[in-house]
Design a protein around this motif. Structure first.
Motif, mmCIF file in Angstrom:
data_model
loop_
_atom_site.group_PDB
_atom_site.id
_atom_site.type_symbol
_atom_site.label_atom_id
_atom_site.label_comp_id
_atom_site.label_asym_id
_atom_site.label_seq_id
_atom_site.Cartn_x
_atom_site.Cartn_y
_atom_site.Cartn_z
ATOM 1 N N GLN A 140 0.833 -1.207 0.000
ATOM 2 C CA GLN A 140 0.000 0.000 0.000
ATOM 3 C C GLN A 140 0.873 1.265 0.000
ATOM 4 O O GLN A 140 0.584 2.240 -0.715
ATOM 5 C CB GLN A 140 -0.907 -0.026 1.236
ATOM 6 C CG GLN A 140 -2.120 0.879 1.135
ATOM 7 C CD GLN A 140 -3.116 0.576 2.238
ATOM 8 O OE1 GLN A 140 -2.785 -0.033 3.255
ATOM 9 N NE2 GLN A 140 -4.358 0.972 2.042
ATOM 10 N N LEU B 223 2.390 1.684 -3.569
ATOM 11 C CA LEU B 223 1.418 2.092 -4.578
ATOM 12 C C LEU B 223 1.014 3.552 -4.422
ATOM 13 O O LEU B 223 0.617 4.198 -5.398
ATOM 14 C CB LEU B 223 0.190 1.184 -4.521
ATOM 15 C CG LEU B 223 0.439 -0.253 -5.008
ATOM 16 C CD1 LEU B 223 -0.768 -1.134 -4.694
ATOM 17 C CD2 LEU B 223 0.746 -0.262 -6.503
ATOM 18 N N GLN C 96 -1.051 6.314 -11.531
ATOM 19 C CA GLN C 96 -2.166 5.481 -12.017
ATOM 20 C C GLN C 96 -1.907 5.165 -13.491
ATOM 21 O O GLN C 96 -1.258 5.933 -14.183
ATOM 22 C CB GLN C 96 -3.489 6.247 -11.853
ATOM 23 C CG GLN C 96 -3.867 6.504 -10.403
ATOM 24 C CD GLN C 96 -4.118 5.221 -9.632
ATOM 25 O OE1 GLN C 96 -4.621 4.247 -10.210
ATOM 26 N NE2 GLN C 96 -3.774 5.210 -8.353
ATOM 27 N N PRO C 97 -2.337 4.056 -14.019
ATOM 28 C CA PRO C 97 -3.269 3.108 -13.364
ATOM 29 C C PRO C 97 -2.569 1.951 -12.671
ATOM 30 O O PRO C 97 -3.203 0.914 -12.445
ATOM 31 C CB PRO C 97 -4.079 2.594 -14.562
ATOM 32 C CG PRO C 97 -3.069 2.572 -15.677
ATOM 33 C CD PRO C 97 -2.140 3.737 -15.438
ATOM 34 N N SER D 255 -1.608 -0.502 -10.026
ATOM 35 C CA SER D 255 -2.383 -0.740 -8.806
ATOM 36 C C SER D 255 -2.068 -2.072 -8.147
ATOM 37 O O SER D 255 -2.678 -2.397 -7.124
ATOM 38 C CB SER D 255 -3.883 -0.689 -9.136
ATOM 39 O OG SER D 255 -4.189 -1.670 -10.126
#
Length: 737
Positions: free
Chosen positions: A673, A676, A681-682, A684
């Motif tokens: 987490q 990221l 983006q994108p 993920s």
């Protein structure tokens, strides 16, 4: 720089070359900076010659000597690149001619190719050694050469330096006068008494940086090939040849003594030096420099516009200032070491004495303070006991770390070994500039005993107080006492006690006597002992090298043999019971041999001289000898080695759990987490892998699965990993040799 000749002179010289040598010169130019007329000649066949026309009043006998010497060397030292004397058509080597209305002597020499030493950089140890070898070969060849003209008084002869005495106070700057007085005193006290015993021969006598020729190879392949200009030849002490070469070659060097050592080793290889020559060499180097600056002083008065005559003055003064701060005994011992002799002459006598009289040497520490047991600390560069640098870079942290090691070993006191290279001496506090970059005094010359503050320290043998001081700088000795002990027949040993309390210095007087077993101080605490965990640094010295109240407690790795000869291992004299001995550290040759036997060739080594690396910290790697290298090739720019926060986090986690990803755990999710949150983006999803090769292999498989294509566009010379698929797309591998 080309110096144009007046047309009448040029035409006259061309005519002389045609008449006497049958040479039609294409080009003539005068060499700059010479008092006699030197002309570079290019023959019609493309060969090159040096034409020399004597200046008015030049000694004809000296010219005949130079011719005879070059002919002698052509026969007895053909491997040296020296000028060859070209005879005239009539067979003469010196030809009387008329130039510009005056009778002169003319000679023609072959042109010797090469670069002048003054224009070569770097001066590597191999290049310096080759200079010594050329001078040694020259001395070996000239020892059987004789000529009456060589028996003359020449002011450039270090053996006849008395003429400089009236000018010692004539230098303008006080610092220059101090240097001049020091070098004169060195000559009078340490060279002059030895001169009658030194071997004599005819010397070239002028191996300066504008007379030494170097081949055209660059960098570490450069070698000295020969010498030019035999105009200063003189019958003198043979070692002056080496002293002069060292004096000029050591200019512009941060450490002139270390620069002199390969020159001395190279010379000794071809012309062995005796004990007296080794003792006189350093003072004679200083004497030649004193002659040089004195000659510059007189030349400036007589020829104020001739800059060439002062070309070596500034570097000579700078070198004299450095020589003034290097103990002559250290130079002498260093010269002995590179010539294969025991560095410190007193060492063998001391070893014999201590073997006979060990029981008379009492304990430095009371035996009862060591009854709880001793633990030999590993304080070397790669020590796992020291652990992370953050654990020992501050005194109190180091104290806690060492105490934890003692508790684990169930010991009451710790010993730090003699002769080991230590990482805490690799800080900027111990950094000096050497001839090959920064260097550090890392090799420990004493023995340390870690005990509580206030522990009594006693004199192990009768003696007197030599000196004492409070070396209060950070990471210094703190209060230190040095005793002098008379053993027998003039043999002395000095004992040093460092990191004492300030109270230990009260009431001390230089020269006061101490008895065996007399308390001479107590261990100090961190706030007074130089900023170290409480301990005694105990060291022996066979020569104080002129110092008082101080002596290096650690040596540069390049001076290990010399300082370990001056400072015997005191382990067996510190406490009554035998001390534990550290395991010997393997040398580079042993490691290299075992690596070649045990590891596959795909694991290559870097550098012609492989580095033995034992520690990394932040942006640096540390070799086994403590030398620090800036790491620009490993994967460290993002965090560096041994980052304290990373080490702490890894230590905490590995103490609880270290497994793979097949189980549930919150930490891996928190880590994903966090990552990221820092990518665009994108993107993920995170795939955790264990290497860059595995990451690229996974990326290749994903790209091929998504696109259905097999071709890959990659950067030329790129390297992408060590798996089959990564090697297949790495130009670094398949486009290489």
């Amino acid at each position: 720089m080309k110096k144009e000749l007046p047309p009448p002179l040029e035409n006259a010289l061309r005519a002389l070359l045609r008449e006497h040598y049958g040479i039609a010169a294409r080009q003539l130019r005068q060499l700059p900076g010479e008092l006699d007329l030197n002309v570079y000649v290019a023959s019609t066949e493309g060969g090159a010659y040096l034409l020399k026309i004597s200046h008015e009043g030049e000694d004809e006998a000296c010219l005949h000597m130079q011719v005879a010497a070059l002919r002698h060397l052509a026969q007895h030292a053909p491997e040296l690149q020296l000028s060859r004397v070209i005879p005239t058509r009539s067979g003469a080597f010196l030809q009387e001619v008329e130039v510009q209305g005056r009778q002169r002597l003319m000679r023609l020499l072959s042109w010797v190719p090469g670069r002048l030493w003054a224009r070569v950089s770097p001066h590597t140890p191999a290049l310096l050694q080759s200079l010594g070898e050329v001078c040694g070969r020259l001395s070996a060849a000239l020892q059987h050469f004789e000529h009456p003209a060589a028996h003359r008084s020449l002011r450039w002869d270090p053996a006849r330096a008395q003429w400089v005495a009236p000018y010692l106070e004539a230098f303008e700057q006080p610092a220059q006068r101090d240097c001049a007085r020091y070098c004169w005193q060195l000559f009078q006290q340490q060279a002059l008494p030895l001169l009658p015993r030194l071997p004599a021969s005819i010397n070239h006598n002028d191996a300066n940086d504008y007379n030494i020729l170097v081949n055209e190879a660059r960098g570490y392949e450069a070698r000295v090939t020969g010498l030019i200009d035999f105009g200063d030849m003189v019958y003198t002490r043979r070692v002056n040849e080496l002293a002069i070469a060292c004096a000029y070659a050591c200019m512009h060097k941060p450490d002139p003594l270390q620069a002199a050592l390969p020159i001395v080793a190279g010379y000794h290889r071809h012309m062995p030096l005796n004990e007296d020559e080794l003792a006189a060499l350093w003072p004679l180097m200083a004497t030649r420099l004193l002659i040089s600056v004195t000659a510059s002083l007189l030349n400036r008065r007589q020829h104020p516009d001739n800059a060439y005559l002062q070309i070596s003055e500034a570097p000579a003064w700078a070198l004299m200032e450095k020589i003034r701060h290097i103990p002559p005994a250290l130079a002498h011992y260093s010269f002995r070491q590179v010539c294969g002799l025991p560095p410190c002459p007193q060492r063998s006598a001391f070893d014999r004495w201590i073997a006979r009289h060990r029981p008379s040497w009492g304990p430095v520490l009371d035996p009862q303070v060591l009854q709880a047991g001793l633990h030999l600390f590993d304080l070397s560069v790669g020590s796992t006991e020291l652990g992370n640098v953050a654990d020992f870079d501050k005194a109190r942290g180091m104290q806690r770390r060492l105490q934890a090691v003692l508790e684990e070993a169930d010991a009451g006191a710790g010993i730090g070994a003699y002769g080991e290279a230590r990482p805490f001496y690799s800080t900027d506090n111990y950094r000096e500039m050497g001839n090959e970059g920064p260097r550090w005094r890392t090799v420990h010359l004493g023995v340390d005993v870690f005990l509580p503050p206030g522990t009594a320290v006693r004199a192990p043998y009768p003696g007197r107080v030599h000196s004492f001081a409070n070396r209060a700088a950070e990471r210094d000795y703190g209060p230190v006492v040095i005793l002098e002990h008379e053993l027998e027949d003039g043999l002395k040993v000095f004992s040093l006690y460092g990191h004492l309390s300030r109270e230990s210095l009260r009431g001390l007087q230089t020269g006061m006597t101490v008895e065996r077993g007399q308390q001479i101080g107590k261990l100090g605490n961190i706030d007074e002992n130089g900023g170290w965990p409480p301990h005694l640094h105990f060291q022996l010295m066979l020569d104080m090298l002129g110092m008082e109240g101080d002596f290096p407690g650690a040596a540069f790795p390049g001076q290990r043999e010399v300082f370990c000869s001056i400072c015997p291992d005191p382990s067996g004299l510190l406490v009554p019971q035998p001390l534990p001995q550290p395991a010997p550290q393997p040398d580079v040759a042993t490691l290299l041999r075992k690596r070649q036997q045990l590891l596959g060739r795909s694991l290559s080594l870097s550098y012609h001289q492989p580095l033995y690396i034992r520690r990394g910290y932040l942006q640096h790697l540390y070799a086994a000898d403590g030398r620090r290298y800036l790491d620009t090739v490993n994967n460290v720019p993002h965090l560096g080695h041994q980052h304290p926060r990373v080490v702490s986090a890894a230590r905490r986690q590995m103490a609880v759990l270290n497994t793979n990803t097949r189980y549930l755990h919150e930490t891996i999710l928190e880590y994903a987490q966090t990552l990221l949150a820092r990518v665009p983006q994108p993107l993920s999803v995170v795939h955790f892998v264990n290497s860059g090769s595995e990451a690229n292999e996974l990326a290749l498989r994903m790209a091929q699965a998504y696109s259905g294509q097999q071709d890959m566009l990659v950067l030329e010379t790129g390297y992408h990993g060590n798996t089959n698929a990564c090697i297949a797309i790495s130009s670094y591998k398949f486009d290489g040799k």
